[in-house]
Structure formats: C-alpha cells, structure tokens
Design a protein around this motif. Structure first.
Motif, PDB file in Angstrom:
ATOM      1  N   ILE A  17       0.851  -1.197   0.000  1.00 22.02           N
ATOM      2  CA  ILE A  17       0.000   0.000   0.000  1.00 22.02           C
ATOM      3  C   ILE A  17       0.885   1.245   0.000  1.00 22.02           C
ATOM      4  N   VAL A  18       1.876   1.260   0.880  1.00 24.27           N
ATOM      5  CA  VAL A  18       2.781   2.413   0.951  1.00 24.27           C
ATOM      6  C   VAL A  18       3.499   2.596  -0.391  1.00 24.27           C
ATOM      7  N   ARG A  19       3.990   1.503  -0.938  1.00 21.43           N
ATOM      8  CA  ARG A  19       4.745   1.564  -2.204  1.00 21.43           C
ATOM      9  C   ARG A  19       3.879   2.135  -3.322  1.00 21.43           C
ATOM     10  N   ALA A  39      10.834   2.876   4.105  1.00 20.22           N
ATOM     11  CA  ALA A  39       9.398   3.090   4.319  1.00 20.22           C
ATOM     12  C   ALA A  39       8.998   2.641   5.726  1.00 20.22           C
ATOM     13  N   TYR A  40       9.545   1.526   6.156  1.00 18.11           N
ATOM     14  CA  TYR A  40       9.235   1.023   7.502  1.00 18.11           C
ATOM     15  C   TYR A  40       9.644   2.063   8.551  1.00 18.11           C
ATOM     16  N   ASP A  41      10.856   2.593   8.392  1.00 16.30           N
ATOM     17  CA  ASP A  41      11.350   3.583   9.359  1.00 16.30           C
ATOM     18  C   ASP A  41      10.464   4.831   9.380  1.00 16.30           C
ATOM     19  N   ILE A  42       9.971   5.227   8.219  1.00 16.53           N
ATOM     20  CA  ILE A  42       9.144   6.428   8.144  1.00 16.53           C
ATOM     21  C   ILE A  42       7.726   6.166   8.636  1.00 16.53           C
ATOM     22  N   TRP A  43       7.187   5.002   8.273  1.00 14.85           N
ATOM     23  CA  TRP A  43       5.762   4.760   8.511  1.00 14.85           C
ATOM     24  C   TRP A  43       5.450   4.184   9.885  1.00 14.85           C
ATOM     25  N   GLU A  56     -10.552  -5.703   7.269  1.00 15.66           N
ATOM     26  CA  GLU A  56     -11.917  -6.198   7.104  1.00 15.66           C
ATOM     27  C   GLU A  56     -11.787  -7.656   6.716  1.00 15.66           C
ATOM     28  N   ASP A  57     -12.436  -8.525   7.466  1.00 15.80           N
ATOM     29  CA  ASP A  57     -12.214  -9.958   7.307  1.00 15.80           C
ATOM     30  C   ASP A  57     -10.701 -10.189   7.358  1.00 15.80           C
ATOM     31  N   ASP A  58     -10.143 -10.761   6.316  1.00 16.23           N
ATOM     32  CA  ASP A  58      -8.697 -10.947   6.376  1.00 16.23           C
ATOM     33  C   ASP A  58      -7.936  -9.948   5.506  1.00 16.23           C
ATOM     34  N   ARG A  59      -8.641  -8.917   5.008  1.00 11.91           N
ATOM     35  CA  ARG A  59      -7.984  -7.952   4.114  1.00 11.91           C
ATOM     36  C   ARG A  59      -7.467  -6.730   4.854  1.00 11.91           C
ATOM     37  N   LEU A  60      -6.294  -6.273   4.485  1.00 11.52           N
ATOM     38  CA  LEU A  60      -5.740  -5.038   5.037  1.00 11.52           C
ATOM     39  C   LEU A  60      -6.013  -3.920   4.033  1.00 11.52           C
ATOM     40  N   LEU A  61      -6.873  -2.951   4.433  1.00 12.51           N
ATOM     41  CA  LEU A  61      -7.384  -1.954   3.491  1.00 12.51           C
ATOM     42  C   LEU A  61      -6.634  -0.635   3.526  1.00 12.51           C
ATOM     43  N   GLY A  62      -6.036  -0.331   4.671  1.00  8.55           N
ATOM     44  CA  GLY A  62      -5.368   0.958   4.786  1.00  8.55           C
ATOM     45  C   GLY A  62      -4.582   1.036   6.073  1.00  8.55           C
ATOM     46  N   THR A  63      -3.900   2.162   6.233  1.00  4.02           N
ATOM     47  CA  THR A  63      -3.030   2.328   7.394  1.00  4.02           C
ATOM     48  C   THR A  63      -2.907   3.817   7.734  1.00  4.02           C
ATOM     49  N   ALA A  64      -2.623   4.095   8.987  1.00  5.43           N
ATOM     50  CA  ALA A  64      -2.422   5.475   9.434  1.00  5.43           C
ATOM     51  C   ALA A  64      -1.292   5.515  10.436  1.00  5.43           C
ATOM     52  N   LYS A  65      -0.611   6.640  10.470  1.00  6.55           N
ATOM     53  CA  LYS A  65       0.363   6.860  11.541  1.00  6.55           C
ATOM     54  C   LYS A  65       0.068   8.209  12.162  1.00  6.55           C
ATOM     55  N   PHE A  82      -2.381   9.184   6.329  1.00  8.82           N
ATOM     56  CA  PHE A  82      -3.266   8.058   5.998  1.00  8.82           C
ATOM     57  C   PHE A  82      -2.948   7.527   4.602  1.00  8.82           C
ATOM     58  N   MET A  83      -3.023   6.214   4.452  1.00  9.23           N
ATOM     59  CA  MET A  83      -2.906   5.608   3.124  1.00  9.23           C
ATOM     60  C   MET A  83      -3.962   4.516   3.002  1.00  9.23           C
ATOM     61  N   VAL A  84      -4.633   4.512   1.855  1.00  8.61           N
ATOM     62  CA  VAL A  84      -5.670   3.509   1.600  1.00  8.61           C
ATOM     63  C   VAL A  84      -5.316   2.784   0.297  1.00  8.61           C
TER      64      VAL A  84
END
Lengths: 161, 161
Positions: A17-19, A39-43, A56-65, A82-84
């Motif tokens: 997602i980040v990429r 990216a890991y260090d930043i996010w 949602e269920d087993d899906r990863l839809l987005g992330t926030a820091k 935020f990233m979706v």
C-alpha cells in the motif's frame, strides 16, 4: 471494518500500500524510490506515536500513523498520515482512520491535529478532512509537483480541539 | 563578517549556540533536552543540504542550515533555519545568513524557500523574513508553547522566486 494497532507481521501487507501510494507521487511528499526498509522507518511510529491498520475480514485496506507534529515547545500538537489501498477507496476507510486519529489525539491530550502538506489536488482527502473539522490554515503555492497536473499548492490544515 | 561552509572543527563553537537557543525554548520546536550528538545530526546537513557558519575575526556568531523542505514531489522547495549567538544579536548576523540562504536556494534552482514553524512571538525573525520577501502563508493557532507568553501561533512563511 476494524482499526487496530500495527504489528511487524502486518508489514508484508502494509508495504504494498505504501509503495503504491508513494510511487504514484500524487499525494505524499515522499521519495518514490524509497526502499521497504526506509518506508518502515518512516511509517512505523514508536511511542508516543502510533501506527494502525484498517482490516476487514482478512484484508488489510489501509493504514495510518500519528504522533507529535514537532518537539519541545511544539509537542502539544499532533499530526497524522493516511494511506488507503487503491482498490479499497471510496469505502470509508479514510474516514475510519481519520476518526480513529482524532479520538486518539483527544485522548492523549493534544491541543489539535495538524496536517503539514496536503496536496490541494487531493480533493478526496481535503473534503474528508474538512468534514471532520479541519480547516485550511494556508496554502504554499506550487509546492507539490503533481505528475499530470503540474505544480499545485500544499495545504496546511488544522483541527483545534 | 563572512559566511562559510561548516566543517566538523566548528562544532565545539556551534554546539553552545544551538544549546542556548534550544534550551531557551523561545524560537525552535526542538527538544530542549537534546544531546550534542542529536543536535549534530539535526543541524549538520549532508548534500543536497548545507550547513554554514557566520564568522568575524575569530568569533563564530551564528549558523544556518538549508536544504530541500520535503522529498519526492515536494523536493523543489527548500527550507532553512538560523541561529545567532545571544551576545551577537542585532548586528546583522541573521540578515547575512538569510541572504546567503536565498542566494544558495536560487542558485540551486529551488522554486522558493519555506519556513515551516516560525513562532509569531519571534518578532525579530518575522520582521527580518518579511524584509527579505517572505510572506506569512498561514498561522497554526497556539501551536508554540512559549515559556513566558504561553501558546502563540506558528507561522508558515514562504518566499517564492
């Protein structure tokens, strides 16, 4: 949809997602050539900050820091990003992440949440933030080089509690 | 007064200035407890950024750092920070550092110079920046906790070339 704290085991599903978001160069002022490690260090935030995922269920839809926007005399204002996933947009993921962040920042006693660089062309985000109480404090003209629209402004947005 | 590139041999004379400014908590949103090593990492820029010092005879009067404000699609706008020794203020050191920075950013082809967090109570700096072509793009209310004035606004300032 559930928002929960990020764990290292999520990274193989967060990194794509980040990429995707970073390489599109349409919303974030991040280096599009960043590696997974960079990216890991930043996010992935450490305390007092926090990184979360929307699942949602087993899906990863987005992330926030989220975390303090500045240090020392600026540490009482928080910030967030935020990233979706592209194929999960328009389903309220950004809204859920934004609400979570506002609750988090209020609970932690921050005075407000500041976004430092919202591309004015990112209308979906600007609309969402306005709906949640953010106002544009100012716009730096031409500070974002959009791949198809050319140089557009970068909004500073703020939601004071 | 001469502005020249910082070298590691300058650090023993730069660190007291940084320490004094940061501990005062009147102008910078830096952690006042930062160590010399942390300060070095924050203040001493590597390429494409640059750190300089202002010297007169054998005295080190002030220092500036400059570089891209953001990455990727935000990399065409630069930023800068200035610190002047308390007993060297009012002698044009900030002016010389600001002019040097504007020349540097123009020569490097940046679209402008952005200051992200100028405490509105720092009237000396705000006046100096205005005189050199910067305008206040917006002010985040109460985002700076001044030790005696309480919470004051943080200006975003921009000088477009």
């Amino acid at each position: 949809m559930q928002i929960r704290e990020f764990t290292a085991a999520d990274w193989p599903r967060v990194w794509p997602i980040v990429r995707e978001v970073v390489r599109a160069e349409e919303t974030f002022t991040y280096d599009p050539r960043m590696t997974a490690e960079q990216a890991y260090d930043i996010w992935v935030e450490s305390a007092p900050g926090l990184t979360v995922v929307a699942v949602e269920d087993d899906r990863l839809l987005g992330t926030a820091k989220m975390g303090p926007n500045r240090s020392g005399p600026g540490g009482h204002v928080s910030t967030a990003s935020f990233m979706v996933a592209a194929d999960a947009r328009g389903r309220g993921v950004g809204t859920a992440l934004c609400r979570y962040t506002l609750d988090w920042a209020k609970r932690r006693g921050y005075a407000g949440v500041q976004f430092n660089a919202v591309a004015e062309s990112n209308e979906r985000a600007v609309t969402l933030y306005r709906r949640h109480g953010f106002a544009v404090v100012g716009t730096v003209p031409g500070a974002f080089a959009h791949p198809t629209l050319g140089r557009v402004g970068l909004h500073v947005m703020y939601h004071e509690f």
